[in-house]
Design a protein around this motif. Sequence first.
Motif, PDB file in Angstrom:
ATOM      1  N   ARG A  48      31.754  47.455  49.802  1.00  0.00           N
ATOM      2  CA  ARG A  48      31.196  46.139  49.472  1.00  0.00           C
ATOM      3  C   ARG A  48      30.383  46.210  48.187  1.00  0.00           C
ATOM      4  O   ARG A  48      30.540  45.376  47.284  1.00  0.00           O
ATOM      5  N   ALA A  49      29.527  47.218  48.094  1.00  0.00           N
ATOM      6  CA  ALA A  49      28.682  47.358  46.906  1.00  0.00           C
ATOM      7  C   ALA A  49      29.518  47.641  45.660  1.00  0.00           C
ATOM      8  O   ALA A  49      29.207  47.165  44.566  1.00  0.00           O
ATOM      9  N   HIS A  70      28.068  53.245  37.163  1.00  0.00           N
ATOM     10  CA  HIS A  70      28.951  52.250  36.555  1.00  0.00           C
ATOM     11  C   HIS A  70      29.049  50.935  37.322  1.00  0.00           C
ATOM     12  O   HIS A  70      29.256  49.884  36.716  1.00  0.00           O
ATOM     13  N   VAL A  71      28.923  50.977  38.644  1.00  0.00           N
ATOM     14  CA  VAL A  71      29.018  49.721  39.394  1.00  0.00           C
ATOM     15  C   VAL A  71      27.794  49.488  40.282  1.00  0.00           C
ATOM     16  O   VAL A  71      27.816  48.611  41.153  1.00  0.00           O
ATOM     17  N   GLY A  72      26.743  50.267  40.062  1.00  0.00           N
ATOM     18  CA  GLY A  72      25.452  49.966  40.669  1.00  0.00           C
ATOM     19  C   GLY A  72      25.340  50.185  42.156  1.00  0.00           C
ATOM     20  O   GLY A  72      24.507  49.541  42.824  1.00  0.00           O
ATOM     21  N   VAL A  73      26.124  51.084  42.744  1.00  0.00           N
ATOM     22  CA  VAL A  73      25.982  51.372  44.170  1.00  0.00           C
ATOM     23  C   VAL A  73      24.672  52.134  44.383  1.00  0.00           C
ATOM     24  O   VAL A  73      24.478  53.202  43.798  1.00  0.00           O
ATOM     25  N   GLY A  79      29.460  45.169  42.664  1.00  0.00           N
ATOM     26  CA  GLY A  79      28.965  45.754  41.424  1.00  0.00           C
ATOM     27  C   GLY A  79      29.971  45.612  40.290  1.00  0.00           C
ATOM     28  O   GLY A  79      29.600  45.325  39.141  1.00  0.00           O
ATOM     29  N   ALA A  80      31.245  45.801  40.591  1.00  0.00           N
ATOM     30  CA  ALA A  80      32.277  45.641  39.565  1.00  0.00           C
ATOM     31  C   ALA A  80      32.370  44.196  39.113  1.00  0.00           C
ATOM     32  O   ALA A  80      32.589  43.909  37.929  1.00  0.00           O
ATOM     33  N   LEU A  81      32.210  43.273  40.054  1.00  0.00           N
ATOM     34  CA  LEU A  81      32.245  41.850  39.717  1.00  0.00           C
ATOM     35  C   LEU A  81      31.111  41.515  38.751  1.00  0.00           C
ATOM     36  O   LEU A  81      31.317  40.831  37.739  1.00  0.00           O
ATOM     37  N   LYS A  82      29.935  42.027  39.039  1.00  0.00           N
ATOM     38  CA  LYS A  82      28.762  41.740  38.210  1.00  0.00           C
ATOM     39  C   LYS A  82      28.875  42.405  36.841  1.00  0.00           C
ATOM     40  O   LYS A  82      28.606  41.784  35.808  1.00  0.00           O
ATOM     41  N   ALA A  83      29.290  43.669  36.826  1.00  0.00           N
ATOM     42  CA  ALA A  83      29.359  44.409  35.564  1.00  0.00           C
ATOM     43  C   ALA A  83      30.425  43.858  34.628  1.00  0.00           C
ATOM     44  O   ALA A  83      30.285  43.916  33.407  1.00  0.00           O
ATOM     45  N   SER A  84      31.503  43.318  35.188  1.00  0.00           N
ATOM     46  CA  SER A  84      32.627  42.861  34.371  1.00  0.00           C
ATOM     47  C   SER A  84      32.569  41.389  34.022  1.00  0.00           C
ATOM     48  O   SER A  84      33.171  40.956  33.036  1.00  0.00           O
ATOM     49  N   GLY A  85      31.900  40.598  34.848  1.00  0.00           N
ATOM     50  CA  GLY A  85      31.925  39.155  34.655  1.00  0.00           C
ATOM     51  C   GLY A  85      33.242  38.527  35.063  1.00  0.00           C
ATOM     52  O   GLY A  85      33.541  37.394  34.687  1.00  0.00           O
ATOM     53  N   ALA A  86      34.029  39.256  35.835  1.00  0.00           N
ATOM     54  CA  ALA A  86      35.344  38.763  36.267  1.00  0.00           C
ATOM     55  C   ALA A  86      35.197  37.722  37.366  1.00  0.00           C
ATOM     56  O   ALA A  86      34.100  37.485  37.896  1.00  0.00           O
ATOM     57  N   ASP A  87      36.305  37.105  37.727  1.00  0.00           N
ATOM     58  CA  ASP A  87      36.320  36.142  38.825  1.00  0.00           C
ATOM     59  C   ASP A  87      36.516  36.828  40.170  1.00  0.00           C
ATOM     60  O   ASP A  87      36.069  36.320  41.202  1.00  0.00           O
TER      61      ASP A  87
END
Length: 416
Positions: free
Chosen positions: A333-334, A313-316, A338-346
């Motif tokens: 860190r990963a 889900h978050v690419g670790v 990964g959550a930042l990338k998957a969600s497109g959040a700030d």
Amino acid sequence: MRIELVNTGDELLLGDTINTNAAWLGQQIAALGLMVSRHLVVSDGAVIKDAIAEAAGRSDVVLVSGGLGPTNDDLTRESLAELLGLPLELNEGIKTHLEAYFAKRNKVMVSSNLKQAMVPRGAVVLDNPFGTAPGLYFPAELSHSRGWDTHFFLMPGPPRELKPMMETLVEPKLRSLLPDGASRAIRYFKVTGLGESDIVERVEKKLEAVPGLILGYCIRQGDVDVRLSGQPGPVEAGTAIVNEHLSDHIISTDRRLMEEVVVQELAKRGQWLATAESCTGGFLANRITDVSGASRVYGHGFITYANEAKTKHVGVPSELLEQHGAVSEPVARAMAEGALKASGADHALSLTGIAGPTGGSEDKPVGTVFIGLASKDAETRVIKAFFPGMRDRFKLLASQTALDLLRRRLFGLRLG
């Protein structure tokens, strides 16, 4: 002004219901610059009469919650009416309200509800649009026959009815009862990241040196409330001391919780947050979504309890997990990135740790947690913390630390 609270209800004494009314009323009264001098809880029934009489004998104001319902053990209004020698009279306005209340809900009003429309002569009705039990205010002159000079406020027990009545009707009346020239201030500081002993070391002696300043603490899980009260001058002097020596550890001065501060600041900036949680299992997401308006800032929450979920889900990377273990700085860190990338959040927060009581090791004892913060326009930051103890305490403190990490980034403070 001496104020006492009387709460009624067998359920409070049996422990079936937690008495949140007393705590909330104390806070509301403190915000007026006043203080509750005594709080009493009594059972339903005739004992309420003795409790009110006891409180009235030493108080300027008595606030009573509960016992205004339609049953035979709801005797608050009847008890006070008897104490003051006031006859009960049918109030047509309340009767009309009751009939409309039940009609709107397609229910039949039974005769016992008319009990709630009986008002002691001279009492002022406090409207209750959220329930069937109106409140009542008894001006002090109604108590002179007993040798008292006491104002009484009777309010319903359910918080959804008591709170709006207190805020809109009772508090303005309490303000009007303050003597001319009375001036009292109270200031709250919600502090995080410091224990009570740390706060004492930094500010207590300095605050105690301010004449007329009253200092108090309320220790909570995850933060400490520092309370300053007294005349406006000493409170302002104390405020300057607290701001100087506790500075970036102050979450709020209006009693907002950490999650409220973070969500509201994100909303103000038009920014989005995502989370990736392992050891806290969604507790951080729960705190965020407890805040009204969270849907404007929170779109994605990943609960990646298993290693496979962290990868899926978050690419670790699986090799990162194998090399460092799930509870590690590289994995935190990963997870955040990964959550930042998957969600497109700030911004994205991650937590991975050992809640216990089992699963720890010499290198990573129970209570160890790594917390990551990734942001679009800033370097990813990971911190290590240690919160040994019960699982619920671990989750609360870990989530508090995560939110504080984001708060600090949002407000341009040092990230620990």
